[in-house]
Design an enzyme around this catalytic site. Structure first.
Site, PDB file in Angstrom:
ATOM      1  N   ASN A  63       0.814  -1.229   0.000  1.00 11.53           N
ATOM      2  CA  ASN A  63       0.000   0.000   0.000  1.00 11.53           C
ATOM      3  C   ASN A  63       0.840   1.269   0.000  1.00 11.53           C
ATOM      4  OD1 ASN A  63      -1.465  -2.304   1.441  1.00 11.53           O
ATOM      5  ND2 ASN A  63      -3.166  -0.914   0.966  1.00 11.53           N
ATOM      6  N   LYS A  67       1.027   3.931  -3.079  1.00 10.78           N
ATOM      7  CA  LYS A  67       0.110   5.056  -2.923  1.00 10.78           C
ATOM      8  C   LYS A  67       0.696   6.327  -2.329  1.00 10.78           C
ATOM      9  CE  LYS A  67      -4.138   2.342  -2.284  1.00 10.78           C
ATOM     10  NZ  LYS A  67      -5.248   2.067  -1.328  1.00 10.78           N
ATOM     11  N   SER A 152      -2.085   4.943  11.354  1.00 10.91           N
ATOM     12  CA  SER A 152      -3.188   4.293  12.058  1.00 10.91           C
ATOM     13  C   SER A 152      -2.662   3.182  12.978  1.00 10.91           C
ATOM     14  CB  SER A 152      -4.214   3.774  11.030  1.00 10.91           C
ATOM     15  OG  SER A 152      -5.440   3.482  11.649  1.00 10.91           O
ATOM     16  N   ASP A 229     -11.172  12.984   9.855  1.00  7.80           N
ATOM     17  CA  ASP A 229     -10.939  11.547  10.008  1.00  7.80           C
ATOM     18  C   ASP A 229     -12.090  10.950  10.815  1.00  7.80           C
ATOM     19  OD1 ASP A 229     -10.017   9.018  10.910  1.00  7.80           O
ATOM     20  OD2 ASP A 229      -7.933   9.697  10.815  1.00  7.80           O
ATOM     21  N   HIS A 262      -8.713   9.867   6.657  1.00  9.60           N
ATOM     22  CA  HIS A 262      -7.814   8.825   7.172  1.00  9.60           C
ATOM     23  C   HIS A 262      -7.063   8.108   6.038  1.00  9.60           C
ATOM     24  CE1 HIS A 262      -6.688   6.408  10.685  1.00  9.60           C
ATOM     25  NE2 HIS A 262      -6.857   5.293   9.983  1.00  9.60           N
TER      26      HIS A 262
END
EC number: 3.1.2.12
Length: 284
Positions: A63, A67, A152, A229, A262
């Site tokens: 990811n 990204k 996160s 978020d 988020h």
């Protein structure tokens, strides 16, 4: 079983290379993948400091590499990016894939003590096995100069790992970290299953609890948090971490970003600041 990393793919980007590797992890008892972004090298003897990136729930090692856009500034600053996976995979433990916030893709960067989840030893994998693997197989990486970041659940991992290993990492940053997991639903679910019912064991993996014990930090802690978020109030509890830092005099730069959520759109907007933050500490 091949513990030495085998290259699975390679893609040139900003003069350097994204490379994905697979290896057998004795710590986790399964095959694991990880990504390295190697910045362009000016000489064969050049060694790069490393920035570990810990991803969030449901993610794997791809990811961030696909990204975030972090490679552009990593290339110009000469820092290697290391992106491990978020949990063991392929063990077929009953219930490991029943929910998105526990089990596969949700290792919480701890060492599980409950028998059923005994392979979930992501803390030892990130702190011990992976740096040793990198040192032994990639002479161009200087793992003695390392920093750590994440998003996160991975922000939780970065903060807790940094605080418990201040001798191993020069700096830490996070995007929207799960900052006080003993008091949020994600953390309570994970900790109950991985660690059992003793709340004192939970506190060993909670940044807000740890900061009172491990507060001799060398560099300012950088955190970005999107104000839109949807997890901010119930799951992330950043105010608790901010209060804990203030009470022990830990330098925290908490930037609340209006309108951001988020997602990786948020991360890619501010990742350059984070890499420059780490480069400053890595080059001291």
């Amino acid at each position: 079983m091949e513990t030495k990393p085998i290259e699975m793919s390679s893609s040139k980007m900003f003069g350097g290379y994204n490379k994905r590797y697979k290896h057998y992890s004795p710590t986790l008892g399964c095959s694991m993948t990880f990504h390295v972004y190697f910045p362009p090298s000016s000489s064969p003897s050049q060694k790069f400091p490393v920035l570990y990136w810990l991803s969030g729930l449901t993610c794997n090692d791809e990811n961030f590499i696909a990204k975030s856009g972090a490679q552009r500034v990593a290339s110009s600053e000469g820092v290697a990016l290391i992106a491990p996976d978020t949990s063991p995979r392929g063990l077929n433990v009953e219930g490991e894939s029943e929910s998105w916030d526990f089990g596969v893709g949700a290792g919480f960067y701890l060492n599980a003590t409950q028998e059923k989840w005994k392979n979930w030893q992501m803390y030892d994998y990130v702190v011990k096995e992976l740096p040793k693997l990198l040192t032994e197989n990639f002479p161009q990486l200087d793992t003695s100069r390392a920093s750590i970041s994440g998003h996160s659940m991975g922000g939780h991992g970065a903060l807790t790992i940094y605080l418990k290993n201040l001798d191993k990492y020069k700096s830490v940053s996070a995007f929207a970290p799960v900052s006080n997991p003993v008091n949020c639903p994600w953390g309570q679910k994970a900790f109950t299953n991985y660690l059992g019912g003793n709340k004192a064991d939970w506190e060993e993996y909670d940044a807000t609890c740890l900061i009172s014990k491990f507060h001799d930090v060398r560099a300012t802690i950088l955190i970005d948090q999107g104000e839109d978020d949807k997890f901010l109030q119930e799951q992330l509890l950043l105010n608790k971490f901010e209060e804990a830092c203030r009470s022990v005099g830990v330098p925290l730069l908490l930037r609340r970003q209006p309108g951001y959520d988020h997602s990786y759109f948020f991360i890619s907007t501010f990742i350059e600041d984070h890499i420059r933050h780490h480069v400053q500490a890595l080059n001291l």
